[in-house]
Scaffold this motif. Structure first.
Motif, PDB file in Angstrom:
ATOM      1  N   PRO A  85     -23.702 -10.420 -19.948  1.00 45.32           N
ATOM      2  CA  PRO A  85     -22.855 -10.788 -18.824  1.00 45.32           C
ATOM      3  C   PRO A  85     -22.476  -9.593 -17.953  1.00 45.32           C
ATOM      4  O   PRO A  85     -21.895  -9.752 -16.890  1.00 45.32           O
ATOM      5  N   GLY A  86     -22.827  -8.405 -18.372  1.00 46.14           N
ATOM      6  CA  GLY A  86     -22.536  -7.247 -17.532  1.00 46.14           C
ATOM      7  C   GLY A  86     -21.159  -6.689 -17.814  1.00 46.14           C
ATOM      8  O   GLY A  86     -20.481  -7.098 -18.760  1.00 46.14           O
ATOM      9  N   GLU A  87     -20.798  -5.769 -16.937  1.00 48.10           N
ATOM     10  CA  GLU A  87     -19.586  -4.990 -17.190  1.00 48.10           C
ATOM     11  C   GLU A  87     -18.322  -5.726 -16.768  1.00 48.10           C
ATOM     12  O   GLU A  87     -17.229  -5.311 -17.061  1.00 48.10           O
ATOM     13  N   LEU A  88     -18.521  -6.852 -16.013  1.00 51.01           N
ATOM     14  CA  LEU A  88     -17.352  -7.527 -15.475  1.00 51.01           C
ATOM     15  C   LEU A  88     -16.836  -8.612 -16.420  1.00 51.01           C
ATOM     16  O   LEU A  88     -17.613  -9.397 -16.946  1.00 51.01           O
ATOM     17  N   ALA A  89     -15.539  -8.629 -16.609  1.00 52.48           N
ATOM     18  CA  ALA A  89     -14.934  -9.691 -17.409  1.00 52.48           C
ATOM     19  C   ALA A  89     -15.014 -10.991 -16.627  1.00 52.48           C
ATOM     20  O   ALA A  89     -14.669 -11.035 -15.458  1.00 52.48           O
ATOM     21  N   CYS A  90     -15.498 -12.016 -17.266  1.00 55.64           N
ATOM     22  CA  CYS A  90     -15.857 -13.205 -16.513  1.00 55.64           C
ATOM     23  C   CYS A  90     -15.593 -14.466 -17.306  1.00 55.64           C
ATOM     24  O   CYS A  90     -15.986 -14.573 -18.468  1.00 55.64           O
ATOM     25  N   ASN A  91     -14.927 -15.414 -16.659  1.00 55.43           N
ATOM     26  CA  ASN A  91     -14.701 -16.722 -17.258  1.00 55.43           C
ATOM     27  C   ASN A  91     -15.977 -17.558 -17.081  1.00 55.43           C
ATOM     28  O   ASN A  91     -16.794 -17.278 -16.210  1.00 55.43           O
ATOM     29  N   VAL A  92     -16.168 -18.565 -17.931  1.00 54.03           N
ATOM     30  CA  VAL A  92     -17.273 -19.488 -17.696  1.00 54.03           C
ATOM     31  C   VAL A  92     -16.685 -20.851 -17.336  1.00 54.03           C
ATOM     32  O   VAL A  92     -15.888 -21.403 -18.102  1.00 54.03           O
ATOM     33  N   GLY A  93     -17.062 -21.347 -16.205  1.00 53.72           N
ATOM     34  CA  GLY A  93     -16.538 -22.627 -15.737  1.00 53.72           C
ATOM     35  C   GLY A  93     -16.506 -22.628 -14.223  1.00 53.72           C
ATOM     36  O   GLY A  93     -16.749 -21.597 -13.594  1.00 53.72           O
ATOM     37  N   LEU A  94     -16.246 -23.787 -13.634  1.00 52.36           N
ATOM     38  CA  LEU A  94     -16.216 -23.871 -12.183  1.00 52.36           C
ATOM     39  C   LEU A  94     -14.966 -23.187 -11.643  1.00 52.36           C
ATOM     40  O   LEU A  94     -13.981 -23.005 -12.357  1.00 52.36           O
ATOM     41  N   LEU A  95     -15.023 -22.826 -10.380  1.00 53.49           N
ATOM     42  CA  LEU A  95     -13.935 -22.071  -9.759  1.00 53.49           C
ATOM     43  C   LEU A  95     -12.545 -22.698  -9.964  1.00 53.49           C
ATOM     44  O   LEU A  95     -11.592 -21.988 -10.305  1.00 53.49           O
ATOM     45  N   PRO A  96     -12.396 -24.026  -9.782  1.00 49.05           N
ATOM     46  CA  PRO A  96     -11.048 -24.599  -9.947  1.00 49.05           C
ATOM     47  C   PRO A  96     -10.462 -24.357 -11.345  1.00 49.05           C
ATOM     48  O   PRO A  96      -9.243 -24.366 -11.508  1.00 49.05           O
ATOM     49  N   SER A  97     -11.337 -24.109 -12.327  1.00 52.49           N
ATOM     50  CA  SER A  97     -10.808 -23.912 -13.686  1.00 52.49           C
ATOM     51  C   SER A  97      -9.947 -22.648 -13.764  1.00 52.49           C
ATOM     52  O   SER A  97      -9.087 -22.529 -14.631  1.00 52.49           O
ATOM     53  N   LEU A  98     -10.159 -21.703 -12.840  1.00 52.21           N
ATOM     54  CA  LEU A  98      -9.342 -20.481 -12.846  1.00 52.21           C
ATOM     55  C   LEU A  98      -7.889 -20.778 -12.473  1.00 52.21           C
ATOM     56  O   LEU A  98      -6.979 -20.015 -12.785  1.00 52.21           O
ATOM     57  N   THR A 115      -9.131 -28.209  -2.648  1.00 57.58           N
ATOM     58  CA  THR A 115      -7.947 -28.575  -1.869  1.00 57.58           C
ATOM     59  C   THR A 115      -7.021 -29.473  -2.685  1.00 57.58           C
ATOM     60  O   THR A 115      -5.801 -29.287  -2.665  1.00 57.58           O
ATOM     61  N   SER A 116      -7.600 -30.395  -3.442  1.00 56.10           N
ATOM     62  CA  SER A 116      -6.709 -31.262  -4.217  1.00 56.10           C
ATOM     63  C   SER A 116      -6.044 -30.488  -5.355  1.00 56.10           C
ATOM     64  O   SER A 116      -4.872 -30.704  -5.656  1.00 56.10           O
ATOM     65  N   GLU A 117      -6.774 -29.550  -5.955  1.00 60.18           N
ATOM     66  CA  GLU A 117      -6.172 -28.720  -7.010  1.00 60.18           C
ATOM     67  C   GLU A 117      -5.017 -27.893  -6.447  1.00 60.18           C
ATOM     68  O   GLU A 117      -3.962 -27.779  -7.062  1.00 60.18           O
ATOM     69  N   LEU A 118      -5.248 -27.313  -5.282  1.00 64.29           N
ATOM     70  CA  LEU A 118      -4.218 -26.449  -4.695  1.00 64.29           C
ATOM     71  C   LEU A 118      -2.985 -27.254  -4.308  1.00 64.29           C
ATOM     72  O   LEU A 118      -1.854 -26.812  -4.495  1.00 64.29           O
ATOM     73  N   GLU A 119      -3.217 -28.450  -3.800  1.00 64.80           N
ATOM     74  CA  GLU A 119      -2.073 -29.307  -3.471  1.00 64.80           C
ATOM     75  C   GLU A 119      -1.326 -29.726  -4.729  1.00 64.80           C
ATOM     76  O   GLU A 119      -0.102 -29.778  -4.741  1.00 64.80           O
ATOM     77  N   ALA A 120      -2.095 -29.997  -5.782  1.00 65.25           N
ATOM     78  CA  ALA A 120      -1.474 -30.388  -7.048  1.00 65.25           C
ATOM     79  C   ALA A 120      -0.571 -29.263  -7.562  1.00 65.25           C
ATOM     80  O   ALA A 120       0.439 -29.504  -8.228  1.00 65.25           O
ATOM     81  N   LEU A 121      -0.936 -28.033  -7.245  1.00 62.43           N
ATOM     82  CA  LEU A 121      -0.112 -26.898  -7.660  1.00 62.43           C
ATOM     83  C   LEU A 121       1.110 -26.726  -6.764  1.00 62.43           C
ATOM     84  O   LEU A 121       1.952 -25.867  -7.012  1.00 62.43           O
ATOM     85  N   GLY A 122       1.171 -27.508  -5.716  1.00 60.42           N
ATOM     86  CA  GLY A 122       2.355 -27.480  -4.858  1.00 60.42           C
ATOM     87  C   GLY A 122       2.208 -26.645  -3.598  1.00 60.42           C
ATOM     88  O   GLY A 122       3.178 -26.444  -2.860  1.00 60.42           O
ATOM     89  N   ILE A 123       1.012 -26.145  -3.310  1.00 65.57           N
ATOM     90  CA  ILE A 123       0.835 -25.374  -2.080  1.00 65.57           C
ATOM     91  C   ILE A 123       0.749 -26.352  -0.911  1.00 65.57           C
ATOM     92  O   ILE A 123      -0.061 -27.284  -0.931  1.00 65.57           O
TER      93      ILE A 123
END
Lengths: 252, 278, 332
Positions: B182-195, B221-229
């Motif tokens: 995976p290289g030198e960068l710490a990296c999650n596995v999953g789609l962007l919204p999972s972050l 957009t729905s994830e961000l709204e769900a977070l209250g933004i």
């Protein structure tokens, strides 16, 4: 700059597409200077039939084992391969009877000798190999060939517009043969680029350049049926240059 | 002769080409004449490759560059393929900058959440450089960046540097892992919204800026709204095929707005009701 | 009292004298019987009783295809040299005048287009009153009163009544004053309005998009994407931009060409994603642009009611049906 190495060849066809190049009298000296012709049996003597080729420009339908062998050999020697003309792109004139049994057709032409004829239904290149680019037309337009050659000097292919013959026909303010004269004009279905060459002189579009992107075959058929043409007439007209209007073709 | 940079391309030289992945490179252009190229993060230019034509590309560099311009281009179409075959010293044309850009003034004092998918990192890199240049004007800064696979992560060295900074957070994810390391960068596995799951933020004080492939906007957009933004604090940089850049050719309309002149950065609140916007 | 009355028998003299002010163009018949705007050498070629031309006069300002830039390695991109000749376009109906006025707003205000402006300045417009036909509906979209003309010619029983709309027009009238006499002004003609006028005006005001109308599917199924509706539209101006290299391997030309929002490529972006994949979506886009407006033309109907799109569509698609269906739906 290194000259692009090109091959120009023909399979089952009338050689009219290759002749389009030879008819570019004014531009031929420049073309000859800019490109290295590795293989062009119709236009040059000699030639190296095993050189590595940058671009192969090939006309004709694939209809015999020899055709197929030539095509495969050119494909494997070339970085890019261009289907040159309607036969190479769609099957063309030679394929217009593909819906009838092959044996009946060969017997009609060759009689008893038919048993020795080793041919199959004429087919376009994309049924056998990967095609990088196509120049439609029967024969192709000079300007599209020359523009393609010019692009190849830059290592790319030109972007031709994807609209039907009607668009160019209207821009020329021709009389609409479909609406005004109720003719069986295929203008709405056919790829433009010819600048409505035929309708401009009062001849309906016969469809020699093959289907345009997203051709609405159902609507055109419906329209022609309403004008009183029979389904057989319409189908035979459409099959003249393109045997199968299969709109799932990757080239549409 | 008109030479306003809006109608007629100004010639620039390719000063540097940096390969970022198999199909994406960063092109640094230097203007031939003493043009000071002023732009806002989020704006785009129309890049001309002679004989090939013109494509809209968002500006990837920060505000510090004066005579030069950084563009991040993926080899995907006719013009970008030609661009990728070009090297240092060759000439291209530039018109622009066009579009509104990010409202950097209005974002002052806010927590900034940048969400980039794939090549969408380009305009957000420009925005991040801007924000880091005026760091004290902004509150918490976070970049979340999703790629398809580890090899497709763009700007790897820069990301490694960013990951060491204490004045911002960097979270990376890949859709899937490939065989290699995976290289030198710490990296999650999953789609962007999972972050975003469990991410601690102050929704009312956060401005989110999103850029990525079309599919990304709908779920983010729905994830961000769900977070209250609030939807007016969600900024989306949209992609369209602008042919003119100045509101004439009419290829880039989003509802009754033009992407080239009213955008390409839109508030989610302004376009959420528009069919085909996202 | 109108001062500039031209008797029928003096029309030929008027027309032939216009040549002194520029190259004369007007409605005429082509060899295969199509009415077009084109070069007119003598008054005998003119068809001033014409109904409508195939292409609208926008072709004089925004040609179907034109070179916008030429590239050479030595001088980069350059606009083609300017050599616009003065053109007098005679016989433009109010709908087409309205079309030009709309294009002027698009191409000469916010984002002034140099090539358009140059041609526009060299164009003198002489409008002409008309009689409604089976297709047109200018009154429904408030395009029946002449705008933006240099001279407007109103047909009367035994001649023509001329009004000036600009200094350019006034100079022509002054130069030809010997041809005119004083005469009672003819009554202005009836407005060409239909029962759906209110529906159109209301839809524009409320930015009605007719979402859910069954007609979108119907239009999409029938549309051949032939492009005629927008090519023949006085206000459709979407254009495509392409560039082609020359055989010298160094120079290139960039062109712009009329585009159509019903073509597949219109909504495509790099990589092949299409924001208007289906014909339904493209029709809605077309409706939005035509009746509701985009960007700086938001809230402004660009349809001028000339009826060309209905007439030239091979499958008879008529976007007015959207309004009609709504009116009938309410009535029923």
């Amino acid at each position: 700059m290194k000259k692009p190495v090109i091959a120009i060849a023909g399979l089952t066809a009338c050689s009219g597409c290759q002749l389009t190049l030879l008819n570019c009298e004014a531009e031929l000296p420049e073309v000859a200077e800019r490109f290295e012709f590795a293989w062009f049996p119709m236009g040059t003597t000699g030639g190296d039939d095993c050189a590595a080729i940058d671009v192969a420009i090939v006309e004709g339908a694939v209809s015999t084992p020899d055709d197929l062998e030539t095509l495969l050999r050119l494909r494997s020697r070339s970085r890019l391969l261009v289907a040159f003309g309607t036969c190479a792109l769609w099957g063309g004139i030679a394929a217009m009877k593909n819906h009838e049994p092959r044996t009946a057709l060969t017997e009609a032409v060759y009689g008893e000798m038919a048993v020795n004829i080793r041919t199959f239904n004429p087919a376009p290149f994309h049924q056998f190999i990967k095609v990088d680019f196509a120049i439609p037309g029967c024969p192709p337009e000079k300007h599209e060939l020359l523009t393609t050659l010019a692009s190849l000097l830059k290592g790319t292919f030109p972007v031709f517009p994807q609209y039907p013959v009607c668009t160019e026909c209207r821009n020329r303010e021709n009389r609409c043969l479909l609406i005004e004269d109720n003719e069986i004009c295929l203008g709405p279905l056919i790829q433009a680029g010819c600048n409505a060459r035929c309708p401009a002189v009062g001849i309906k579009c016969e469809g020699c350049r093959g289907p345009v992107t997203e051709a609405n075959v159902a609507a055109e058929t419906e329209l022609l049926l309403r004008k009183g043409f029979t389904r057989e007439e319409i189908e035979s007209r459409m099959r003249r240059f393109c045997p199968e209007w299969d709109l799932s073709s990757p080239l549409l | 002769m008109m030479k306003d940079g809006k109608t007629i391309p100004i010639m620039a030289e390719i000063a540097e080409v940096r390969s970022l992945s198999g199909d994406t490179s960063l092109f640094r252009l230097r203007f031939e004449e003493e043009e000071n190229f002023h732009f806002l993060p989020g704006q785009f230019v129309q890049l001309s490759v002679p004989s090939g034509g013109e494509v809209p590309i968002s500006i990837a560099g920060g505000p510090s560059d004066d005579r030069s311009l950084e563009l991040c281009a993926r080899r995907v179409g006719h013009v970008t393929t030609m661009l990728h075959s070009m090297g240092r010293g060759e000439k291209v044309g530039v018109r622009g900058p066009f579009g509104n850009g990010f409202p950097v003034g209005e974002m002052k004092g806010k927590d900034i959440l940048l969400l980039a998918g794939g090549l969408g990192i380009a305009p957000l890199r420009s925005l991040l450089h801007y924000i880091l240049a005026y760091r004290e004007d902004y509150a918490a800064v976070t970049l979340m960046y999703g790629s398809r696979e580890p090899d497709a992560i763009l700007f790897r060295e820069e990301l490694a540097e960013l990951s060491c900074r204490r004045d911002m957070r960097l979270l990376l994810t890949v859709d899937f892992l490939t065989d290699g390391p995976p290289g030198e960068l710490a990296c999650n596995v999953g789609l962007l919204p999972s972050l975003l799951k469990g991410f601690d933020l102050r929704p009312a004080d956060t401005t989110a800026a999103v850029c990525g492939p079309p599919a990304l906007y709908r779920c983010l957009t729905s994830e961000l709204e769900a977070l209250g933004i609030p939807d007016r604090s969600i900024l989306l940089s949209l992609e369209r095929r602008m042919k003119c850049g100045v509101g004439l050719c009419s290829h880039c309309a989003v509802g009754d707005l033009f992407c080239c002149t009213d955008g390409p950065v839109f508030r989610f609140s302004d376009i959420r009701g528009i069919e085909g916007a996202l | 009292m109108a001062r500039n009355f031209l008797q029928d028998e003096l029309l030929p003299a008027f027309v032939d004298n216009l040549a002194a002010f520029g190259e004369l163009h007007g409605p005429k018949l082509t060899d295969d019987g199509v009415t077009v705007f084109g070069r007119v050498v003598t008054h005998a070629e003119l068809r001033l009783d014409y109904r409508s031309t195939l292409l609208p006069p926008k072709k004089y300002l925004l040609p179907p295809r034109e070179t916008t830039l030429a590239y050479s390695p030595e001088s980069g991109y350059r606009q083609p040299a300017a050599t616009e000749k003065n053109i007098i376009l005679l016989g433009v109906h109010p709908c087409d005048l309205a079309g030009i006025a709309y294009l002027d707003r698009v191409f000469m205000y916010d984002a002034a287009d140099h090539l358009y402006s140059r041609r526009r300045e060299a164009l003198t417009l002489i409008g002409l009153s008309c009689e409604p036909d089976d297709f047109c509906f200018c009154g429904d979209v408030n395009a029946d009163l002449p705008v933006g003309f240099d001279i407007f010619i109103q047909r009367a029983d035994d001649g023509f009544c001329l009004d000036t709309g600009s200094d350019k027009g006034a100079a022509i009238i002054a130069g030809l004053s010997r041809l005119f006499m004083e005469r009672e002004r003819p009554p202005s003609r009836m407005r060409n309005c239909s029962p759906i006028k209110d529906a159109i005006q209301r839809a524009v005001k409320t930015q009605e998009t007719f979402e859910g109308s069954p007609l979108w599917d119907d239009f999409a199924a029938r549309c051949l994407s032939c492009g005629a509706c927008s090519l023949c539209c006085p206000t459709c101006y979407c254009f495509d931009v392409r560039e082609y290299g020359n055989l010298d391997g160094a120079t290139a030309e960039r062109i712009r060409e009329w585009d159509n929002c019903l073509f597949k490529a219109h909504g495509e972006v790099a990589g092949g994603h299409n924001f208007r994949k289906s014909r339904q979506e493209r029709f809605r886009y077309r409706f939005q642009h035509k009746y509701l407006g985009f960007g700086p033309t938001r809230g402004r109907t660009s349809c001028v009611g000339c009826g060309r799109c209905r007439e030239v569509c091979p499958v008879g698609i008529d976007m007015l049906e959207l309004f009609r269906l709504k009116v009938e739906g309410k009535a029923g």
